[in-house]
Design an enzyme around this catalytic site. Structure first.
Site, PDB file in Angstrom:
ATOM      1  N   CYS A 191       0.808  -1.229   0.000  1.00 43.10           N
ATOM      2  CA  CYS A 191       0.000   0.000   0.000  1.00 43.10           C
ATOM      3  C   CYS A 191       0.840   1.278   0.000  1.00 43.10           C
ATOM      4  O   CYS A 191       0.815   2.043  -0.959  1.00 43.10           O
ATOM      5  CB  CYS A 191      -0.914   0.007   1.223  1.00 43.10           C
ATOM      6  SG  CYS A 191      -2.142  -1.295   1.146  1.00 43.10           S
TER       7      CYS A 191
HETATM    8  N1  LIG Z   1      -2.835  -6.122   1.855  1.00 47.80           N
HETATM    9  C1  LIG Z   1      -3.205  -5.007   2.449  1.00 47.80           C
HETATM   10  O1  LIG Z   1      -2.786  -4.714   3.569  1.00 47.80           O
HETATM   11  C2  LIG Z   1      -4.181  -4.041   1.795  1.00 47.80           C
HETATM   12  C3  LIG Z   1      -4.765  -3.056   2.583  1.00 47.80           C
HETATM   13  C4  LIG Z   1      -5.673  -2.179   2.015  1.00 47.80           C
HETATM   14  C5  LIG Z   1      -5.949  -2.268   0.644  1.00 47.80           C
HETATM   15  N2  LIG Z   1      -5.341  -3.220  -0.118  1.00 47.80           N
HETATM   16  C6  LIG Z   1      -5.690  -3.257  -1.535  1.00 47.80           C
HETATM   17  O2  LIG Z   1      -6.552  -4.359  -1.780  1.00 47.80           O
HETATM   18  C7  LIG Z   1      -6.285  -4.926  -3.068  1.00 47.80           C
HETATM   19  C8  LIG Z   1      -5.943  -6.393  -2.910  1.00 47.80           C
HETATM   20  O3  LIG Z   1      -4.758  -6.516  -2.136  1.00 47.80           O
HETATM   21  P1  LIG Z   1      -4.310  -7.876  -1.451  1.00 47.80           P
HETATM   22  O4  LIG Z   1      -3.232  -7.516  -0.492  1.00 47.80           O
HETATM   23  O5  LIG Z   1      -5.488  -8.639  -0.965  1.00 47.80           O
HETATM   24  O6  LIG Z   1      -3.685  -8.629  -2.726  1.00 47.80           O
HETATM   25  P2  LIG Z   1      -3.248 -10.165  -2.817  1.00 47.80           P
HETATM   26  O7  LIG Z   1      -2.210 -10.235  -3.864  1.00 47.80           O
HETATM   27  O8  LIG Z   1      -2.999 -10.727  -1.460  1.00 47.80           O
HETATM   28  O9  LIG Z   1      -4.563 -10.880  -3.366  1.00 47.80           O
HETATM   29  C9  LIG Z   1      -5.109 -10.624  -4.601  1.00 47.80           C
HETATM   30  C10 LIG Z   1      -5.703 -11.913  -5.138  1.00 47.80           C
HETATM   31  O10 LIG Z   1      -6.344 -11.632  -6.377  1.00 47.80           O
HETATM   32  C11 LIG Z   1      -6.160 -12.729  -7.224  1.00 47.80           C
HETATM   33  N3  LIG Z   1      -6.400 -12.294  -8.592  1.00 47.80           N
HETATM   34  C12 LIG Z   1      -5.603 -11.530  -9.385  1.00 47.80           C
HETATM   35  N4  LIG Z   1      -6.209 -11.297 -10.553  1.00 47.80           N
HETATM   36  C13 LIG Z   1      -7.404 -11.927 -10.510  1.00 47.80           C
HETATM   37  C14 LIG Z   1      -8.479 -12.051 -11.411  1.00 47.80           C
HETATM   38  N5  LIG Z   1      -8.457 -11.442 -12.608  1.00 47.80           N
HETATM   39  N6  LIG Z   1      -9.535 -12.788 -11.045  1.00 47.80           N
HETATM   40  C15 LIG Z   1      -9.588 -13.392  -9.840  1.00 47.80           C
HETATM   41  N7  LIG Z   1      -8.599 -13.298  -8.931  1.00 47.80           N
HETATM   42  C16 LIG Z   1      -7.524 -12.567  -9.264  1.00 47.80           C
HETATM   43  C17 LIG Z   1      -4.749 -13.176  -6.931  1.00 47.80           C
HETATM   44  O11 LIG Z   1      -4.553 -14.525  -7.319  1.00 47.80           O
HETATM   45  C18 LIG Z   1      -4.676 -12.995  -5.411  1.00 47.80           C
HETATM   46  O12 LIG Z   1      -5.058 -14.169  -4.721  1.00 47.80           O
HETATM   47  C19 LIG Z   1      -5.159  -4.081  -3.650  1.00 47.80           C
HETATM   48  O13 LIG Z   1      -5.708  -3.068  -4.446  1.00 47.80           O
HETATM   49  C20 LIG Z   1      -4.504  -3.473  -2.439  1.00 47.80           C
HETATM   50  O14 LIG Z   1      -3.874  -2.253  -2.740  1.00 47.80           O
HETATM   51  C21 LIG Z   1      -4.480  -4.119   0.435  1.00 47.80           C
END
Ligand SMILES: NC(=O)c1ccc[n+]([C@@H]2O[C@H](COP(=O)([O-])OP(=O)(O)OC[C@H]3O[C@@H](n4cnc5c(N)ncnc54)[C@H](O)[C@@H]3O)[C@@H](O)[C@H]2O)c1
Length: 455
Positions: free
Chosen positions: A275
């Site tokens: 992030c």
């Molecule tokens: N991790 C954090 O602390 C956090 C906090 C706030 C916001 N976010 C935001 O949330 C979003 C997700 O982050 P995250 O940390 O969960 O990511 P992550 O990489 O842990 O998980 C994302 C998942 O999406 C899947 N994926 C990718 N493309 C796909 C598709 N086309 N169809 C289906 N599945 C698909 C991936 O396989 C993965 O399992 C991002 O935009 C991030 O910036 C993350």
């Protein structure tokens, strides 16, 4: 016949709505679990077969989600997962939680959102609620997602409902988890907002409605830019304190006793995670499209990105006190996760520090109870590194130990007792010792307070 909006609202209230979550990562899996706990049948869609298999086997792979919860929800038939978007036919609501990384050029990489929305669009049907949660630039929901979904012939706010709601999960935080972090929600129309509020209200304690998807998108970017800029400020202060023989940690701790108008941020070896190092650049990219030059973001990014270089210099200075060069020295990196007590290494500054020291000729090892392997692709060393134990008898072989992540599981007393030299980038070691060099603080031998403390 009830209007579609009333039908969906009633289905959400009675928990008859089928909830979908696209992307079962750090954000998506906890959300799917909360929705299932609230009584919905929740289905996760992820392209990663291992994650899908794991959910269907009743196993969690996210530390904040207990396996027992996944097992219990599986047993009740409330949670499942698939790689096949055809399930969208049966779903009433979908939360999109896919990654939003940056390209090498620091431009937004929208490919995951685009591919997820393409998958949904194929099976979109009237009466659905689609909510984007991925962090992204203001305008994504109505400039990217809406036209893709409307290309099906269905109209947003009329035939289907559309909203943006930023995720605020803080991995590893035992106090604040998905259900008790207030959720900001901005709908494309008032009905879209109302439905999103109903859905989240069933699983999350506090909902904060805002007037549009763009406001909701901007809220998240303000929150993370606030952190990036304040960390940049305190990192710059650390660099100044180093020159001026002042202990930045002591300064921040004293400043935080002010009961108003101050919030403590601490320096460190650089930004990490999915992030803070990334999201502000989504905002600056979008601002530049309007001809606006966002200076704070660029400046903070510049200072924060320089911190691993400062750490590498600090290691060289520490070794210098032993008449050693970085070239040929064995260096143990303590902690490679981007923050304490978690296993997430995305954007971790440890990778940069390791790469910089390696480039100066050091032999690099690392210890991290949460990260068993650093793969060749994750750092510039070109080979896999396997974690070593930072235990009694194993520490003294290194010329220098560099604390990058202050995991609570590390035994700092043994580290201080056995290491020849330590560079502590997190103020993990509270007592002053002549062989411990701290980021943003004078070395004990050079500081008046330090001399008193070690006398
Ligand atoms: N991790 C954090 O602390 C956090 C906090 C706030 C916001 N976010 C935001 O949330 C979003 C997700 O982050 P995250 O940390 O969960 O990511 P992550 O990489 O842990 O998980 C994302 C998942 O999406 C899947 N994926 C990718 N493309 C796909 C598709 N086309 N169809 C289906 N599945 C698909 C991936 O396989 C993965 O399992 C991002 O935009 C991030 O910036 C993350």
């Amino acid at each position: 016949m009830a209007a579609a909006v009333d039908t969906l609202r009633d289905k959400i209230r009675s928990r008859k709505a089928r909830a979908g979550v696209v992307g079962l990562g750090y954000v998506g899996l906890p959300l799917a679990v909360e929705l299932a706990k609230a009584g919905f049948h929740a289905t996760g869609i992820d392209l990663d077969e291992r994650k899908v298999q794991s959910v269907n086997d009743g196993r969690s792979y996210i530390p904040d989600v207990p396996t027992a919860d996944v097992q219990a929800l599986r047993a009740k038939g409330l949670l499942d997962a698939t790689t096949d978007f055809a399930v969208v036919k049966d779903l009433d609501t979908i939360n999109i939680c896919v990654p939003t990384p940056l390209r090498k050029t620091k431009d937004p990489d929208m490919s995951y959102i685009v591919s997820a929305v393409e998958g949904i669009a194929k099976y979109l049907h009237p009466g659905m609620l689609i909510i984007l949660e991925s962090t992204t630039y203001p305008g994504t929901t109505d400039e990217v997602v809406q036209p893709m979904l409307e290309a099906t012939g269905l109209k947003a706010g009329v035939d289907f409902y559309l909203a943006f709601s930023p995720e605020r999960v803080d991995p590893g935080n035992p106090t604040f988890q998905t259900h008790n972090v207030p959720k900001v929600v901005g709908g494309f129309t008032p009905n879209c907002s109302m439905l999103a509020k109903e859905l989240y209200g069933s699983a999350i304690d506090t909902i904060v409605p805002v007037s549009s998807t763009r406001v909701a998108e901007m809220v998240k970017l303000l929150e993370n830019t606030f952190r990036a800029v304040n960390i940049g400020l305190v990192n710059e202060l650390a660099l100044m304190c180093d020159r001026m023989n002042i202990d930045v940690w002591e300064v921040v701790d004293a400043a935080r006793t002010k009961p108003f108008g101050f919030m403590a941020f601490y320096p460190g070896p650089g930004l990490g995670g999915h992030c803070i190092p990334i999201d502000p650049f989504y905002l600056s990219w979008k601002a530049k499209q309007t001809g606006f030059d966002p200076r704070f973001i660029e400046l903070a990014g510049h200072i924060n990105a320089g911190m691993p270089h400062y750490v590498a210099d600090k290691v060289a200075d520490a070794l210098n006190t032993r008449r050693k060069a970085v070239n040929g020295s064995s260096i143990l990196i303590a902690g490679v996760a981007y923050k304490r007590d978690i296993d997430d290494m995305r954007e971790s500054p440890a990778m940069d520090v390791m790469g910089l020291l390696l480039a100066r000729g050091a032999k690099i090892s690392y210890a991290d109870p949460y990260v068993p392997v650093v793969h060749a692709r994750e750092w510039s060393g070109g080979h896999d590194l396997h974690a070593v134990d930072m235990t009694r008898g194993n520490i003294s072989q290194y010329d220098c130990v560099v604390v990058i992540t202050d995991h609570r599981a590390f035994d700092y007393q043994t580290l201080v007792a056995e290491a020849d030299l330590i560079v502590d980038t997190r103020n993990a070691i509270k007592e002053r010792h002549p062989h411990v060099f701290r980021l943003g603080a004078p070395h004990a031998a050079h500081s008046t307070e330090g001399k008193a403390a070690i006398a």
